[in-house]
Design a protein around this motif. Structure first.
Motif, PDB file in Angstrom:
ATOM      1  N   GLY A 151       0.795  -1.221   0.000  1.00 54.28           N
ATOM      2  CA  GLY A 151       0.000   0.000   0.000  1.00 54.28           C
ATOM      3  C   GLY A 151       0.827   1.270   0.000  1.00 54.28           C
ATOM      4  N   LEU A 152       2.045   1.183   0.490  1.00 49.73           N
ATOM      5  CA  LEU A 152       2.899   2.371   0.550  1.00 49.73           C
ATOM      6  C   LEU A 152       3.593   2.680  -0.767  1.00 49.73           C
ATOM      7  CD1 LEU A 152       4.557   1.814   4.026  1.00 49.73           C
ATOM      8  CD2 LEU A 152       2.678   3.358   3.466  1.00 49.73           C
ATOM      9  N   PHE A 153       3.723   1.687  -1.637  1.00 47.22           N
ATOM     10  CA  PHE A 153       4.514   1.869  -2.848  1.00 47.22           C
ATOM     11  C   PHE A 153       3.715   1.881  -4.143  1.00 47.22           C
ATOM     12  CE2 PHE A 153       7.719   0.245   0.121  1.00 47.22           C
ATOM     13  CZ  PHE A 153       8.618   1.289   0.042  1.00 47.22           C
ATOM     14  N   ASN A 154       2.427   2.113  -4.082  1.00 48.95           N
ATOM     15  CA  ASN A 154       1.685   2.287  -5.327  1.00 48.95           C
ATOM     16  C   ASN A 154       0.885   3.572  -5.248  1.00 48.95           C
ATOM     17  OD1 ASN A 154      -1.077   1.690  -4.395  1.00 48.95           O
ATOM     18  ND2 ASN A 154      -0.320  -0.398  -4.133  1.00 48.95           N
ATOM     19  N   GLY A 155       0.669   4.168  -6.388  1.00 40.38           N
ATOM     20  CA  GLY A 155       0.039   5.484  -6.448  1.00 40.38           C
ATOM     21  C   GLY A 155      -1.400   5.510  -5.986  1.00 40.38           C
ATOM     22  N   ARG A 156      -2.109   4.416  -6.128  1.00 36.72           N
ATOM     23  CA  ARG A 156      -3.521   4.371  -5.747  1.00 36.72           C
ATOM     24  C   ARG A 156      -3.720   3.953  -4.297  1.00 36.72           C
ATOM     25  NH1 ARG A 156      -3.385   2.740 -11.047  1.00 36.72           N
ATOM     26  NH2 ARG A 156      -4.649   4.043 -12.414  1.00 36.72           N
ATOM     27  N   ARG A 157      -2.636   3.683  -3.585  1.00 37.10           N
ATOM     28  CA  ARG A 157      -2.688   3.265  -2.172  1.00 37.10           C
ATOM     29  C   ARG A 157      -3.503   1.987  -1.999  1.00 37.10           C
ATOM     30  NH1 ARG A 157       1.427   5.701  -2.065  1.00 37.10           N
ATOM     31  NH2 ARG A 157       1.577   7.844  -1.419  1.00 37.10           N
ATOM     32  N   ARG A 158      -3.410   1.101  -2.963  1.00 41.18           N
ATOM     33  CA  ARG A 158      -4.143  -0.163  -2.919  1.00 41.18           C
ATOM     34  C   ARG A 158      -3.365  -1.173  -2.101  1.00 41.18           C
ATOM     35  NH1 ARG A 158      -5.385  -1.386  -9.070  1.00 41.18           N
ATOM     36  NH2 ARG A 158      -6.399  -3.207  -8.168  1.00 41.18           N
ATOM     37  N   LEU A 159      -4.065  -1.908  -1.258  1.00 38.00           N
ATOM     38  CA  LEU A 159      -3.455  -2.986  -0.500  1.00 38.00           C
ATOM     39  C   LEU A 159      -3.492  -4.256  -1.341  1.00 38.00           C
ATOM     40  CD1 LEU A 159      -4.922  -2.245   3.028  1.00 38.00           C
ATOM     41  CD2 LEU A 159      -2.768  -1.475   2.043  1.00 38.00           C
ATOM     42  N   LEU A 160      -2.888  -5.309  -0.818  1.00 30.74           N
ATOM     43  CA  LEU A 160      -2.766  -6.535  -1.595  1.00 30.74           C
ATOM     44  C   LEU A 160      -4.124  -7.101  -2.011  1.00 30.74           C
ATOM     45  CD1 LEU A 160      -0.692  -8.526  -2.670  1.00 30.74           C
ATOM     46  CD2 LEU A 160      -0.920  -9.799  -0.548  1.00 30.74           C
ATOM     47  N   HIS A 161      -5.089  -7.110  -1.108  1.00 31.32           N
ATOM     48  CA  HIS A 161      -6.402  -7.656  -1.460  1.00 31.32           C
ATOM     49  C   HIS A 161      -7.153  -6.733  -2.414  1.00 31.32           C
ATOM     50  CE1 HIS A 161      -6.999  -5.183   2.106  1.00 31.32           C
ATOM     51  NE2 HIS A 161      -8.254  -5.047   1.761  1.00 31.32           N
ATOM     52  N   ASP A 162      -6.862  -5.450  -2.404  1.00 35.42           N
ATOM     53  CA  ASP A 162      -7.446  -4.533  -3.387  1.00 35.42           C
ATOM     54  C   ASP A 162      -6.941  -4.854  -4.791  1.00 35.42           C
ATOM     55  OD1 ASP A 162      -8.843  -3.051  -1.470  1.00 35.42           O
ATOM     56  OD2 ASP A 162      -7.114  -1.764  -1.092  1.00 35.42           O
ATOM     57  N   ILE A 163      -5.665  -5.159  -4.895  1.00 34.93           N
ATOM     58  CA  ILE A 163      -5.076  -5.475  -6.194  1.00 34.93           C
ATOM     59  C   ILE A 163      -5.660  -6.783  -6.731  1.00 34.93           C
ATOM     60  CG2 ILE A 163      -2.924  -6.100  -7.362  1.00 34.93           C
ATOM     61  CD1 ILE A 163      -1.530  -4.128  -5.402  1.00 34.93           C
ATOM     62  N   VAL A 164      -5.784  -7.779  -5.851  1.00 39.22           N
ATOM     63  CA  VAL A 164      -6.312  -9.075  -6.276  1.00 39.22           C
ATOM     64  C   VAL A 164      -7.756  -8.946  -6.751  1.00 39.22           C
ATOM     65  CG1 VAL A 164      -6.962 -11.370  -5.438  1.00 39.22           C
ATOM     66  CG2 VAL A 164      -4.741 -10.423  -4.846  1.00 39.22           C
ATOM     67  N   LEU A 165      -8.561  -8.142  -6.034  1.00 37.97           N
ATOM     68  CA  LEU A 165      -9.976  -7.997  -6.377  1.00 37.97           C
ATOM     69  C   LEU A 165     -10.244  -6.924  -7.427  1.00 37.97           C
ATOM     70  CD1 LEU A 165     -11.637  -8.323  -2.890  1.00 37.97           C
ATOM     71  CD2 LEU A 165     -11.751  -9.933  -4.774  1.00 37.97           C
ATOM     72  N   GLY A 166      -9.270  -6.095  -7.726  1.00 37.84           N
ATOM     73  CA  GLY A 166      -9.485  -5.041  -8.712  1.00 37.84           C
ATOM     74  C   GLY A 166     -10.294  -3.882  -8.163  1.00 37.84           C
ATOM     75  N   THR A 167     -10.066  -3.538  -6.894  1.00 42.01           N
ATOM     76  CA  THR A 167     -10.793  -2.428  -6.277  1.00 42.01           C
ATOM     77  C   THR A 167      -9.832  -1.307  -5.912  1.00 42.01           C
ATOM     78  OG1 THR A 167     -10.569  -3.401  -4.064  1.00 42.01           O
ATOM     79  CG2 THR A 167     -12.562  -3.925  -5.311  1.00 42.01           C
ATOM     80  N   VAL A 168     -10.396  -0.162  -5.648  1.00 42.72           N
ATOM     81  CA  VAL A 168      -9.630   0.992  -5.218  1.00 42.72           C
ATOM     82  C   VAL A 168     -10.479   1.756  -4.201  1.00 42.72           C
ATOM     83  CG1 VAL A 168     -10.429   2.470  -7.114  1.00 42.72           C
ATOM     84  CG2 VAL A 168      -8.252   2.951  -6.028  1.00 42.72           C
ATOM     85  N   VAL A 169      -9.830   2.294  -3.173  1.00 35.91           N
ATOM     86  CA  VAL A 169     -10.514   3.092  -2.159  1.00 35.91           C
ATOM     87  C   VAL A 169     -10.126   4.546  -2.391  1.00 35.91           C
ATOM     88  CG1 VAL A 169     -10.786   3.516   0.300  1.00 35.91           C
ATOM     89  CG2 VAL A 169     -10.535   1.187  -0.530  1.00 35.91           C
ATOM     90  N   ILE A 170     -11.132   5.412  -2.494  1.00 30.75           N
ATOM     91  CA  ILE A 170     -10.882   6.816  -2.806  1.00 30.75           C
ATOM     92  C   ILE A 170     -11.542   7.717  -1.767  1.00 30.75           C
ATOM     93  CG2 ILE A 170     -10.650   6.462  -5.285  1.00 30.75           C
ATOM     94  CD1 ILE A 170     -13.567   7.435  -5.547  1.00 30.75           C
ATOM     95  N   ASN A 171     -11.090   8.972  -1.739  1.00 31.86           N
ATOM     96  CA  ASN A 171     -11.743   9.991  -0.918  1.00 31.86           C
ATOM     97  C   ASN A 171     -13.069  10.338  -1.573  1.00 31.86           C
ATOM     98  OD1 ASN A 171      -9.701  10.277   0.974  1.00 31.86           O
ATOM     99  ND2 ASN A 171      -8.639  11.816  -0.239  1.00 31.86           N
ATOM    100  N   ASN A 172     -14.131  10.191  -0.852  1.00 32.43           N
ATOM    101  CA  ASN A 172     -15.452  10.448  -1.407  1.00 32.43           C
ATOM    102  C   ASN A 172     -15.751  11.941  -1.497  1.00 32.43           C
ATOM    103  OD1 ASN A 172     -17.970   9.778  -2.429  1.00 32.43           O
ATOM    104  ND2 ASN A 172     -18.886   9.696  -0.409  1.00 32.43           N
ATOM    105  N   SER A 173     -15.160  12.731  -0.626  1.00 30.46           N
ATOM    106  CA  SER A 173     -15.501  14.154  -0.577  1.00 30.46           C
ATOM    107  C   SER A 173     -15.003  14.922  -1.791  1.00 30.46           C
ATOM    108  CB  SER A 173     -14.935  14.783   0.691  1.00 30.46           C
ATOM    109  OG  SER A 173     -13.526  14.655   0.715  1.00 30.46           O
ATOM    110  N   VAL A 174     -13.932  14.461  -2.415  1.00 28.02           N
ATOM    111  CA  VAL A 174     -13.382  15.213  -3.543  1.00 28.02           C
ATOM    112  C   VAL A 174     -13.776  14.631  -4.886  1.00 28.02           C
ATOM    113  CG1 VAL A 174     -11.412  16.041  -2.252  1.00 28.02           C
ATOM    114  CG2 VAL A 174     -11.231  13.906  -3.486  1.00 28.02           C
ATOM    115  N   ARG A 175     -14.476  13.516  -4.882  1.00 27.67           N
ATOM    116  CA  ARG A 175     -14.886  12.888  -6.142  1.00 27.67           C
ATOM    117  C   ARG A 175     -15.979  13.721  -6.785  1.00 27.67           C
ATOM    118  NH1 ARG A 175     -18.549   8.968  -7.895  1.00 27.67           N
ATOM    119  NH2 ARG A 175     -19.460   8.822  -5.838  1.00 27.67           N
ATOM    120  N   SER A 176     -15.799  14.015  -8.048  1.00 25.89           N
ATOM    121  CA  SER A 176     -16.821  14.780  -8.754  1.00 25.89           C
ATOM    122  C   SER A 176     -18.004  13.869  -9.047  1.00 25.89           C
ATOM    123  CB  SER A 176     -16.261  15.357 -10.045  1.00 25.89           C
ATOM    124  OG  SER A 176     -15.830  14.310 -10.880  1.00 25.89           O
TER     125      SER A 176
END
Length: 185
Positions: A151-176
């Motif tokens: 999670g520390l070394f990728n730009g999307r801050r994805r953890l290992l299980h995020d990468i396996v599942l193809g998910t990303v966690v984002i800040n909801n407040s700044v999403r257009s």
């Protein structure tokens, strides 16, 4: 009969083809860095909040079984063997139901203003949320330091299980907000 709008049989220009390309990631950390700013820290606090939300019913269940065992002179304590599987089922259902909800986030994620999305931008669904929880606990159990380091070394801050599942966690407040398509009815 000809289907002229589909193009030639050998070309990839028909309506069922995307010219062999893969759709791009919906959230680019270089074009939209604000979507990923502080996500790692917020995820830790969201996890702690979710841990409390999951633990309260489990603790109440254990207390109920203990009191029920006293009232039934020990017979009710036989239900303790159901407590552990029920706790696991409760956690998986909690994550699945929350991720598939309208906010695409658990209670802790909503408090920390986070949202789980697929890599192409779609909201979560029940099986994705349930598998997210299962893979998180499995990866934490066996690969604890590796999960955090990824999670520390990728730009999307994805953890290992995020990468396996193809998910990303984002800040909801700044999403257009996504514009709605025009309805034709």
């Amino acid at each position: 009969m000809s289907y002229s709008e589909q193009g030639d049989a050998g070309s990839n220009s028909g309506p069922w083809r995307n010219a062999g390309g893969v759709p791009p990631h919906a959230f680019d950390p270089y074009l939209q860095p604000e979507l990923f700013r502080g996500v790692s820290t917020r995820r830790v606090f969201a996890f702690l909040i979710d841990l409390i939300v999951i633990s309260v019913p489990v603790i109440l269940g254990y207390i109920f079984i203990a009191v029920f065992g006293v009232v039934t002179l020990g017979l009710g304590w036989a239900l303790f063997w159901l407590a552990w599987p029920a706790s696991v089922i409760w956690a998986v259902v909690y994550y699945g139901a929350c991720i598939s909800g309208p906010h695409s986030a658990t209670v802790g994620m909503r408090v920390m203003d986070l949202e789980l999305r697929t890599w192409y931008g779609a909201s979560g669904y029940f099986v994705l949320g349930a598998m997210h929880a299962v893979l998180f606990w499995v990866s934490i159990s066996f690969l604890t330091p590796f999960v955090v380091v990824v999670g520390l070394f990728n730009g999307r801050r994805r953890l290992l299980h995020d990468i396996v599942l193809g998910t990303v966690v984002i800040n909801n407040s700044v999403r257009s907000p996504v514009p709605q398509t025009a309805r034709t009815y």
